[in-house]
Design a protein around this motif. Structure first.
Motif: not given
Length: 309
Positions: A271-276
């Motif tokens: 899974y990938g996440r954004t900085p936010e």
């Protein structure tokens, strides 16, 4: 008999050597220029993970050695304030050795990022037992009694470690497609590989103990990982991007198995996440503009600071 060669005859050779030298020099210069002139967006995206790398470097070095960057590699802290509440953990020899390896790996990550982008000083970090205890209380929705102590023993420390590298690796997965330069992509891919490896080691050690109860609470290791992952999903506010060690078979690899030693989507991709999303989790507030948790005064770098303005 001495061989006599006129100056005119040597001129073509000198010109050829000069051309080869110039071509070689220009190639070197162009490589250095590529590394030094990353697109501004790449610089910001590559700097942001320093926040997580600082956090992990301090947590693992204190856990293994009872001291952090200020003693072991002071230049890497860049004059940032020392972490709050970090201390040495009571670990078995094998777990201590693994954590020590993690610590030195994180030092390397800090050096690698610093070589590529300007960077920023270590932000104020809160690694006190109370920070982890609050996180665990929020995960279970109750006040654990006694308060959870990440430094108490192997299981507690591994559960506290479960909280950290996985967040960083999802950040690298989310960042890589946004990068424009091969230099930045190569760096992030290298960082991602080791962060994923750390997470895999932590999950494997915990999976071996999945049905062991974490004393004195009565909850198993697997239940702790479920609750931690559920809380990170809730704080991130971007759907399912986190899974514990045991899942319903429908969520396991190929929808056929409950064991979940590695977390992944329906295709077993990370899974990938954004900085936010990451800020919402590590601030433990669910808001990228509300510091707290491990970063009482907020994270560093342009992206994180943009939400505090």
């Amino acid at each position: 008999m001495a061989l006599s060669i006129s100056a005119d005859a040597l001129k073509p050779l000198f010109l050829l050597l000069l051309l080869v030298y110039c071509l070689g020099s220009s190639t070197v210069l162009s490589v250095e220029s590529d590394a030094e002139k990353l697109p501004k967006s790449d610089v910001d995206l590559v700097e942001f993970p320093l926040n997580l790398e600082y956090l992990e470097a301090e947590f693992f070095s204190w856990g293994a050695f009872g001291q952090g960057l200020d003693k072991l590699a002071p230049s890497l802290a860049r004059g940032g304030p020392p972490p709050i509440g970090a201390k040495q953990a009571d670990l078995s020899p094998i777990v201590k050795d693994i954590v020590a390896q993690f610590a030195y790996q994180e030092f390397g990550h800090l050096r690698a990022i610093d070589k590529t982008v300007p960077g920023f000083p270590r932000p104020l970090l809160n690694l006190s037992s109370s920070t982890f205890a609050t996180f665990m209380n929020d995960a279970f929705g109750i006040a654990l009694d006694p308060p959870f102590d990440p430094y108490a023993d192997d299981i507690n420390y591994l559960l506290a470690s479960y909280v950290l590298p996985y967040v960083g690796l999802t950040g690298y997965v989310g960042t890589n497609p946004k990068l424009l330069s091969p230099t930045a992509r190569g760096l992030v891919a290298g960082l991602l590989g080791v962060e994923a490896g750390q997470d895999a080691v932590i999950r494997a050690l915990l999976y071996e103990r999945a049905l062991v109860k974490v004393l004195p609470y009565g909850f198993t290791v697997a239940e702790f990982t479920d609750k931690i992952s559920d809380l990170r999903n809730e704080l991130g506010k971007a759907g399912l991007k986190d899974e514990g060690l045991i899942v319903p078979p429908a969520l396991g690899a190929e929808g056929k198995i409950s064991g979940n030693v590695l977390a992944g989507d329906e295709f077993s991709l990370s899974y990938g996440r954004t900085p936010e999303e990451i800020l919402r989790i590590v601030y433990a507030s669910g808001k990228e503009n509300k510091p707290g948790g491990f970063y009482p005064k907020g994270a560093g770098g342009k992206i994180a600071k943009s939400y505090l303005e």
